[in-house]
Design an enzyme around this catalytic site. Structure first.
Site, PDB file in Angstrom:
ATOM      1  N   GLY A 163      16.123  33.356  55.384  1.00 15.37           N
ATOM      2  CA  GLY A 163      17.351  33.397  56.165  1.00 15.37           C
ATOM      3  C   GLY A 163      17.558  34.786  56.756  1.00 15.37           C
ATOM      4  O   GLY A 163      16.925  35.762  56.343  1.00 15.37           O
ATOM      5  N   CYS A 164      18.462  34.860  57.728  1.00 14.67           N
ATOM      6  CA  CYS A 164      18.667  36.125  58.442  1.00 14.67           C
ATOM      7  C   CYS A 164      19.377  37.154  57.557  1.00 14.67           C
ATOM      8  O   CYS A 164      18.902  38.293  57.416  1.00 14.67           O
ATOM      9  CB  CYS A 164      19.430  35.879  59.743  1.00 14.67           C
ATOM     10  SG  CYS A 164      20.819  34.728  59.593  1.00 14.67           S
ATOM     11  N   TYR A 165      20.476  36.779  56.919  1.00 14.79           N
ATOM     12  CA  TYR A 165      21.148  37.734  56.018  1.00 14.79           C
ATOM     13  C   TYR A 165      20.227  38.153  54.865  1.00 14.79           C
ATOM     14  O   TYR A 165      20.152  39.350  54.542  1.00 14.79           O
ATOM     15  CB  TYR A 165      22.422  37.122  55.430  1.00 14.79           C
ATOM     16  CG  TYR A 165      23.633  37.048  56.329  1.00 14.79           C
ATOM     17  CD1 TYR A 165      24.164  38.191  56.925  1.00 14.79           C
ATOM     18  CD2 TYR A 165      24.290  35.842  56.540  1.00 14.79           C
ATOM     19  CE1 TYR A 165      25.315  38.122  57.711  1.00 14.79           C
ATOM     20  CE2 TYR A 165      25.434  35.765  57.325  1.00 14.79           C
ATOM     21  CZ  TYR A 165      25.946  36.903  57.902  1.00 14.79           C
ATOM     22  OH  TYR A 165      27.085  36.822  58.668  1.00 14.79           O
TER      23      TYR A 165
END
Ligand SMILES: NC(=O)c1ccc[n+]([C@@H]2O[C@H](COP(=O)([O-])OP(=O)(O)OC[C@H]3O[C@@H](n4cnc5c(N)ncnc54)[C@H](OP(=O)(O)O)[C@@H]3O)[C@@H](O)[C@H]2O)c1
Length: 348
Positions: free
Chosen positions: A150-152
Site C-alpha cells: 500500500g502507499c502509506y
C-alpha cells in the site's frame, strides 16, 4: 525481444500510471488492457495521457487470452477482485503483481479482521511475496506472485525500517501521522473527495482504524524483536498526488542525530530510489518526488523528548503503487531494477 504484459483495471488511476511508466520501459510492452466493460473502446478514451503512445482496445478479462499473449499481469483492481484471477493466471504460467491488498497478508485472519474477506486462493497466497522492494528484494527475485504494498505502508515503512532493523526501535510505541492526495482513493467519487468539500480542507479519516495499520505493523514486526503496535492517523489533503508520512519513534536507547543519520545513510546506501536527506538539508516534501519512483527520507532527533522523528515523501501512484510494481517486475525478471523508472520528478 519485447516482454508482453497485461494491465487489468487499466481504466483506473494506478492502471493509468502503469501505462504512463511502461511507455518508457526498454523491455516490457503492454499488449493487453483488461476491463469489465467498454470492450473495444481505446484505452486512451479513459487514459488521455497515453493517446498516441498506447492505443490498445479494452478487452474482457479472460485468463486464457491473457496467458496466450502475456507473461506477466499487473492487477490494478480493488481488494477481493484479484484472488481468483491471480490463481487462474499463475496456473497458466503468467506471473502476477497485484497492486491491491489480496496478496499482502500471509495471515488470513488479519486480512479477514481488517478487510472482512475470506481468501479464496490460500494456495496462491502461500507463495506470494510482499513487494516492498528495498526490504524484501531477495524474496521478490524468486516470486511468481507479488503483493505490491500500500502507499502509506511504503512511505511509513521506508521511514522507520533503518531504526527497526538496527534493533533500536521500541516496536510497541510507534505513532504515525500521514497525509495523502486524493488520487490515493482511486477514481470512484465520494463526498469527501468532491472538490468544493476537499479543497482548502484537511480531513483526518480512519482514525485508529485505517486498514493500512496492520500492514505497517506486519513490516515492522518482520525485523524480529517482537511485534509492532502502530498508532496511525491519515489525513486527506487537497492535492492530486503525494504522501508525506511523519513517524514519531521511541528509540530503545538514547541516540544522537549523527548516529541515526549514519544508520539511515548506510541502510539505504546504493538504493536507486531512496534518497536520505542530510541533517542540514531540506526535509522531504511531496513536490520533490511528484511523478517519480523516488522516496525521500529524513530523520531527526528531538533532544528534549528523546524521540526520533522520521519522515518520508512519495508519489502514491508511483513508488506507492505503479512504479514499485514495475520495480518489482524488474527484480522478478532479473533486469536492471531502474529500467523504465529513471524519471525525475515533475517540478514545480
Ligand atoms: N490509488 C492509489 O494511490 C493506490 C496506491 C496503492 C495501491 N492501490 C491499490 O491499487 C488497486 C487499484 O487502485 P486504483 O486507485 O487504480 O483504483 P481505481 O482508480 O478505482 O481503478 C480500479 C479499476 O479496477 C476495475 N474494477 C473496479 N471494480 C472492480 C471489480 N469489482 N472487479 C474487477 N475490476 C474492478 C475498474 O476498471 P473497469 O471498470 O474498467 O473494469 C477500475 O478502473 C486498489 O486495490 C488500490 O487499493 C492504490
Amino acid at each position: 525481444m519485447a516482454f508482453p504484459v497485461a494491465i487489468i483495471g487499466a481504466t483506473g488511476y494506478t492502471g493509468g500510471e502503469l501505462l504512463r511508466l511502461l511507455v518508457h520501459h526498454p523491455t516490457a510492452r503492454v499488449v493487453f488492457v483488461g476491463s469489465r466493460s467498454n470492450h473495444g473502446q481505446p484505452i486512451s478514451d479513459f487514459q488521455p495521457h497515453v493517446a498516441g503512445l498506447i492505443d490498445l482496445p479494452l478487452e474482457p478479462v479472460d485468463p486464457d487470452v491473457i496467458a496466450s499473449r502475456c507473461r506477466l499481469a499487473f492487477l490494478a483492481v480493488p481488494r477481493g477482485a484479484a484472488m481468483d484471477l491471480a490463481g487462474e493466471l499463475v496456473a497458466r504460467d503468467v506471473k502476477v503483481i497485484d497492486l491491491g491488498t489480496d496478496f499482502r497478508f500471509k495471515d488470513q485472519a488479519v486480512y479477514k479482521q481488517w478487510y472482512g474477506l475470506d481468501h479464496t486462493r490460500p494456495d496462491v497466497l502461500e507463495e506470494a511475496v510482499y513487494g516492498l522492494t528495498e526490504l524484501f528484494r531477495q524474496q521478490v527475485a524468486q516470486a511468481r506472485v507479488v503483493g505490491n504494498p500500500g502507499c502509506y505502508p511504503t512511505a511509513t515503512s521506508l521511514a522507520i525500517a533503518p531504526l527497526a532493523a538496527a534493533g533500536k526501535l521500541k516496536l510497541d510505541d510507534v505513532a504515525v501521522t500521514a497525509m495523502s492526495g486524493v488520487s490515493g482513493a482511486g477514481r470512484d467519487p465520494k463526498a469527501m473527495y468532491h472538490l468544493p468539500h476537499a479543497t482548502e480542507n484537511v480531513q483526518p479519516y480512519g482514525v485508529a482504524s485505517h486498514r493500512h495499520t496492520p500492514e505497517i505493523e506486519m513490516v515492522l514486526s518482520s525485523f524480529g524483536k517482537g511485534s509492532a503496535t502502530v498508532s496511525f492517523t491519515p489525513h486527506l489533503v487537497p492535492m492530486s498526488r503525494g504522501i508525506l508520512s511523519t513517524c514519531i519513534l521511541t528509540p530503545s536507547e538514547t541516540v544522537s542525530a549523527e548516529e541515526v543519520q549514519e544508520l539511515y545513510d548506510s541502510f539505504y546506501e546504493g538504493e536507486p530510489f531512496v534518497r536520505v536527506l542530510p541533517q542540514d538539508g531540506p526535509l522531504p516534501h511531496t513536490k520533490a518526488v511528484l511523478g517519480s519512483n523516488r522516496c525521500d527520507v529524513a530523520v531527526r532527533v528531538d533532544p528534549r523528548s528523546g524521540k526520533v522523528i522520521a519522515l518520508a515523501a512519495i508519489d502514491n501512484l508511483v513508488k506507492g503503487a505503479a512504479g514499485q510494481a514495475i520495480q518489482n517486475m524488474n527484480v522478478m525478471m532479473g533486469w536492471d531494477e531502474t529500467a523504465g523508472l529513471r524519471l525525475p520528478a515533475v517540478y514545480p
